[in-house]
Design an enzyme around this catalytic site. Structure first.
Site, PDB file in Angstrom:
ATOM      1  N   GLY A 247      -7.364 -41.624 -55.725  1.00 51.56           N
ATOM      2  CA  GLY A 247      -7.795 -41.870 -57.101  1.00 51.56           C
ATOM      3  C   GLY A 247      -6.672 -41.549 -58.061  1.00 51.56           C
ATOM      4  O   GLY A 247      -5.488 -41.600 -57.726  1.00 51.56           O
ATOM      5  N   GLY A 248      -7.056 -41.190 -59.271  1.00 54.47           N
ATOM      6  CA  GLY A 248      -6.070 -40.878 -60.292  1.00 54.47           C
ATOM      7  C   GLY A 248      -5.139 -39.748 -59.892  1.00 54.47           C
ATOM      8  O   GLY A 248      -4.038 -39.619 -60.439  1.00 54.47           O
TER       9      GLY A 248
ATOM     10  N   GLY B 130      27.871 -61.731 -59.841  1.00 60.23           N
ATOM     11  CA  GLY B 130      27.245 -60.730 -60.703  1.00 60.23           C
ATOM     12  C   GLY B 130      27.106 -59.400 -59.992  1.00 60.23           C
ATOM     13  O   GLY B 130      27.161 -58.333 -60.621  1.00 60.23           O
ATOM     14  N   ALA B 131      26.951 -59.465 -58.672  1.00 59.26           N
ATOM     15  CA  ALA B 131      26.786 -58.222 -57.916  1.00 59.26           C
ATOM     16  C   ALA B 131      28.051 -57.362 -57.997  1.00 59.26           C
ATOM     17  O   ALA B 131      27.984 -56.136 -57.942  1.00 59.26           O
ATOM     18  CB  ALA B 131      26.421 -58.536 -56.470  1.00 59.26           C
TER      19      ALA B 131
HETATM   20  C1  HXC Z   1     -15.781 -31.243 -54.815  1.00 51.12           C
HETATM   21  C2  HXC Z   1     -15.155 -31.780 -52.684  1.00 51.12           C
HETATM   22  C3  HXC Z   1     -14.437 -32.902 -53.158  1.00 51.12           C
HETATM   23  C4  HXC Z   1     -14.443 -33.137 -54.549  1.00 51.12           C
HETATM   24  C5  HXC Z   1     -14.216 -32.818 -51.024  1.00 51.12           C
HETATM   25  N1  HXC Z   1     -14.988 -31.775 -51.365  1.00 51.12           N
HETATM   26  N2  HXC Z   1     -13.871 -33.521 -52.106  1.00 51.12           N
HETATM   27  N3  HXC Z   1     -15.812 -30.969 -53.519  1.00 51.12           N
HETATM   28  N4  HXC Z   1     -15.125 -32.284 -55.337  1.00 51.12           N
HETATM   29  N5  HXC Z   1     -13.760 -34.172 -55.063  1.00 51.12           N
HETATM   30  C6  HXC Z   1     -15.553 -30.756 -50.465  1.00 51.12           C
HETATM   31  C7  HXC Z   1     -16.624 -31.274 -49.550  1.00 51.12           C
HETATM   32  O1  HXC Z   1     -17.852 -31.210 -50.202  1.00 51.12           O
HETATM   33  C8  HXC Z   1     -16.525 -30.305 -48.396  1.00 51.12           C
HETATM   34  O2  HXC Z   1     -17.164 -29.112 -48.746  1.00 51.12           O
HETATM   35  C9  HXC Z   1     -15.065 -29.993 -48.336  1.00 51.12           C
HETATM   36  O3  HXC Z   1     -14.529 -30.354 -49.608  1.00 51.12           O
HETATM   37  C10 HXC Z   1     -14.330 -30.800 -47.300  1.00 51.12           C
HETATM   38  O4  HXC Z   1     -14.687 -32.154 -47.427  1.00 51.12           O
HETATM   39  P1  HXC Z   1     -15.105 -33.043 -46.197  1.00 51.12           P
HETATM   40  O5  HXC Z   1     -15.677 -34.288 -46.755  1.00 51.12           O
HETATM   41  O6  HXC Z   1     -15.932 -32.245 -45.253  1.00 51.12           O
HETATM   42  O7  HXC Z   1     -13.697 -33.287 -45.528  1.00 51.12           O
HETATM   43  P2  HXC Z   1     -13.137 -34.581 -44.838  1.00 51.12           P
HETATM   44  O8  HXC Z   1     -14.153 -35.144 -43.880  1.00 51.12           O
HETATM   45  O9  HXC Z   1     -11.811 -34.209 -44.323  1.00 51.12           O
HETATM   46  O10 HXC Z   1     -12.984 -35.667 -46.012  1.00 51.12           O
HETATM   47  C11 HXC Z   1     -12.051 -35.441 -47.048  1.00 51.12           C
HETATM   48  C12 HXC Z   1     -12.246 -36.468 -48.173  1.00 51.12           C
HETATM   49  C13 HXC Z   1     -13.731 -36.454 -48.631  1.00 51.12           C
HETATM   50  C14 HXC Z   1     -11.892 -37.858 -47.646  1.00 51.12           C
HETATM   51  C15 HXC Z   1     -11.322 -36.112 -49.292  1.00 51.12           C
HETATM   52  O11 HXC Z   1     -14.112 -35.129 -48.875  1.00 51.12           O
HETATM   53  C16 HXC Z   1     -13.965 -37.241 -49.855  1.00 51.12           C
HETATM   54  O12 HXC Z   1     -14.065 -38.472 -49.821  1.00 51.12           O
HETATM   55  N6  HXC Z   1     -14.111 -36.549 -50.979  1.00 51.12           N
HETATM   56  C17 HXC Z   1     -14.378 -37.172 -52.246  1.00 51.12           C
HETATM   57  C18 HXC Z   1     -13.169 -37.811 -52.756  1.00 51.12           C
HETATM   58  C19 HXC Z   1     -13.381 -38.361 -54.117  1.00 51.12           C
HETATM   59  O13 HXC Z   1     -14.072 -39.396 -54.307  1.00 51.12           O
HETATM   60  N7  HXC Z   1     -12.865 -37.651 -55.125  1.00 51.12           N
HETATM   61  C20 HXC Z   1     -12.931 -38.063 -56.465  1.00 51.12           C
HETATM   62  C21 HXC Z   1     -11.859 -39.115 -56.587  1.00 51.12           C
HETATM   63  S1  HXC Z   1     -11.684 -39.640 -58.231  1.00 51.12           S
HETATM   64  P3  HXC Z   1     -17.769 -28.094 -47.665  1.00 51.12           P
HETATM   65  O14 HXC Z   1     -18.431 -27.063 -48.473  1.00 51.12           O
HETATM   66  O15 HXC Z   1     -18.669 -28.906 -46.824  1.00 51.12           O
HETATM   67  O16 HXC Z   1     -16.594 -27.562 -46.909  1.00 51.12           O
HETATM   68  C22 HXC Z   1     -10.556 -38.640 -58.793  1.00 51.12           C
HETATM   69  C23 HXC Z   1     -10.269 -38.942 -60.165  1.00 51.12           C
HETATM   70  C24 HXC Z   1      -9.016 -38.310 -60.597  1.00 51.12           C
HETATM   71  O17 HXC Z   1     -10.041 -37.796 -58.190  1.00 51.12           O
HETATM   72  C25 HXC Z   1      -8.814 -38.814 -61.972  1.00 51.12           C
HETATM   73  C26 HXC Z   1      -7.553 -38.422 -62.522  1.00 51.12           C
HETATM   74  C27 HXC Z   1      -7.272 -39.220 -63.756  1.00 51.12           C
END
Ligand code: HXC
Length: 510
Positions: free
Chosen positions: A169-170, A404-405
């Protein structure tokens, strides 16, 4: 007092455990180190000073009030790499998946501010699920604060991002703004939208690795500068990179002790350029023979192989290398090579690192794809980067410098300081055959005549002396003496000063 100390130690011990043993084991099972283990590999032993170990998030929704973990998913502070100060943040995937909360972002921002204020590189170890979902806009605001600081710090201190897990993501835009991105093969990935979203929107089916793994970003997108097999190797390579860099734009390049003498003669270079002008050779051989102890830290080595970029040292001092590579696309400049080299040159210029350019270039790559892709604008980036760079610039033409290079590749005309050519250099508007076919179009039916015209053109222009007669080339040098001559040239340029016209900033063709 002892009781108080013990209580402090217990608190520290608790914080050091992050998300707990179970999650640490899970991290290890994926072949990844924890945030603290990574810092221990990256920094000199016992040099790490941690800040904000007791910081906790302030979220209350979604049951967050009951899950408060000291440190809040990122370890921050400073330490040394071979005795030189760096600031570090290391995201802890065992705590809420390393996700970025408001306070997590504040911790990162604190050390970013200190890094800029105190003039030391910033190294970010990224391993995060992105914005902390439970915090919403507070987390998004946190990211933007980091991005803003990345931009302010750009050109002031070196910024290095190491991707050691998810970065999606971001969240990718902080690393994207930094100077270098290193990735770990198989365990790290970066993308703006993941495979599921891609499938929904475009119906493309792709794995995490295919979409945003190290191989994709070092070979196809050029987002990453290098990738290594595991956490340890990657972090050791970051140490090696830091050794080449000044601590800030106000610092001088580091000078390391070397036993390699500057006047080392390399007789084998006399035969590096093949007799046949169309035969390729490996320019990397010249780079290695120029370098102290043959050490070349190559960047983007799996991308746009027609140009080489990276760091060497000469007389112990860091030098940026930009070199056409005749082994790939005959060393032509294309869109990818232009962008790759331009960005590298701008880094060197921002951080006072002299640039040595090795030229064997038959021209810009012709083709519809190149024109449609905007080779005009992208090639201009390279020209712009060379022309605006005020660091010492030394150029060696080994063979072709056409069209040119020739101008673009750090010619005298765009203010390279010292330009040398090997006797094998050919500096001309184009290759002799192409030139004859244009100049003597009417004779095209007569092969002998055209061959004669080609030979005449070759005799006149396929050498470095026409340019040397005009002073565009400062000297024609024996290939074997290249290291000595480059070292001496760089020595004369150590105190180079060049003023630029008053302006707010330039407007490089992006
Ligand atoms: C809170 C999160 C989290 C998040 C993961 N966790 N991402 N908690 N916010 N964004 C937590 C899970 O709940 C879990 O907690 C632990 O971290 C590990 O995650 P798992 O899913 O068990 O691990 P894994 O299977 O390795 O998968 C990793 C992952 C997945 C692919 C990153 O967790 C995932 O898809 N997370 C969401 C990603 C996402 O959509 N983020 C927002 C993106 S948008 P427990 O307690 O079970 O250990 C963004 C915007 C940024 O970031 C903008 C900037 C401008």
């Amino acid at each position: 007092m002892q009781k108080i100390i013990n209580a402090l130690n217990d608190r520290r011990q608790g914080a050091r455990l992050g998300g707990g043993e179970r999650r640490i084991d899970a991290q290890h099972q994926k072949g990844k180190l924890t945030a603290r283990e990574r810092i221990a590999v990256l920094l000199d032993p016992d040099s790490f000073e941690e800040y904000d170990m007791f910081v906790t998030h302030r979220a209350r929704d979604f049951g967050m009030a009951e899950t408060v973990i000291p440190g809040d998913g990122v370890v921050t502070g400073w330490g040394t790499i071979n005795g030189r100060m760096v600031y570090v943040f290391s995201q802890d995937f065992t705590v809420f998946g390393g996700s970025l909360s408001e306070t997590h972002a504040q911790k990162i921002c604190k050390i970013m501010d200190l890094a800029v204020q105190n003039g030391a590189p910033l190294i970010g170890l990224n391993d995060s699920g992105g914005a902390r979902i439970q915090e919403g806009v507070a987390a998004l605001g946190g990211y933007a604060e980091v991005f803003w600081r990345n931009v302010q710090a750009s050109g002031a201190i070196p910024q290095i991002s190491v991707i050691m897990g998810p970065c999606a993501g971001g969240a990718v835009y902080s690393p994207a703004i930094t100077d270098f991105i290193y990735m770990v093969k198989d365990t790290s990935y970066m993308y703006v939208t993941g495979p599921d979203v891609v499938k929904t929107v475009t119906s493309e089916i792709v794995t995490h690795e295919e979409l945003g793994g190290a191989s994709t970003h070092t070979r196809i997108s050029s987002v990453a500068d290098a990738a290594y097999d595991n956490d340890i190797e990657t972090l050791l390579e970051v140490r090696r990179l830091v050794d080449f860099l000044p601590l800030s734009a106000l610092d001088k390049v580091p000078v390391l002790d070397t036993n390699d003498t500057a006047d080392r003669i390399e007789p084998s270079l006399d035969t590096l350029v093949p007799d046949l002008a169309t035969r390729p050779y490996d320019m990397r051989e010249l780079v290695l023979k120029l370098a102290d102890e043959g050490e070349f830290l190559e960047l983007q080595k799996d991308y746009a192989g027609n140009i080489l970029t990276g760091f060497i040292r000469i007389e112990g001092s860091s030098v940026g290398i930009v070199a056409n590579q005749p082994l790939v696309l005959a060393g032509c400049l294309d869109i990818n090579a232009s962008k790759k080299a331009a960005r590298f040159i701008r880094f060197c210029d921002a951080f006072n690192i002299p640039i040595v350019t090795l030229v064997d270039v038959p021209g810009f790559l012709p083709g519809v794809a190149q024109e449609y892709g905007g080779i005009i604008k992208h090639g201009a980036k390279l020209l712009f980067a060379y022309a605006e760079a005020t660091v010492p610039k030394v150029t060696i033409i080994t063979r072709k410098a056409y069209g040119g290079a020739y101008d673009v590749m750090a010619s005298k005309h765009i203010r390279a300081d010292v330009n040398y050519a090997w006797p094998t250099a050919e500096i001309a508007v184009m290759g002799a055959k192409g030139a004859s076919e244009i100049l003597y179009r009417a004779e095209l039916g007569d092969r002998d005549k055209i061959a004669q015209r080609t030979a005449d053109y070759e005799n006149r222009f396929a050498n470095p002396f026409v340019a040397a007669e005009r002073g565009f080339i400062d000297d024609v040098i024996a290939p074997r003496e290249t290291r000595r001559r480059v070292a001496r040239a760089l020595r004369t340029l150590r105190n180079k000063r060049q003023a630029i016209p008053a302006k707010k900033h330039d407007n490089i063709p992006l």
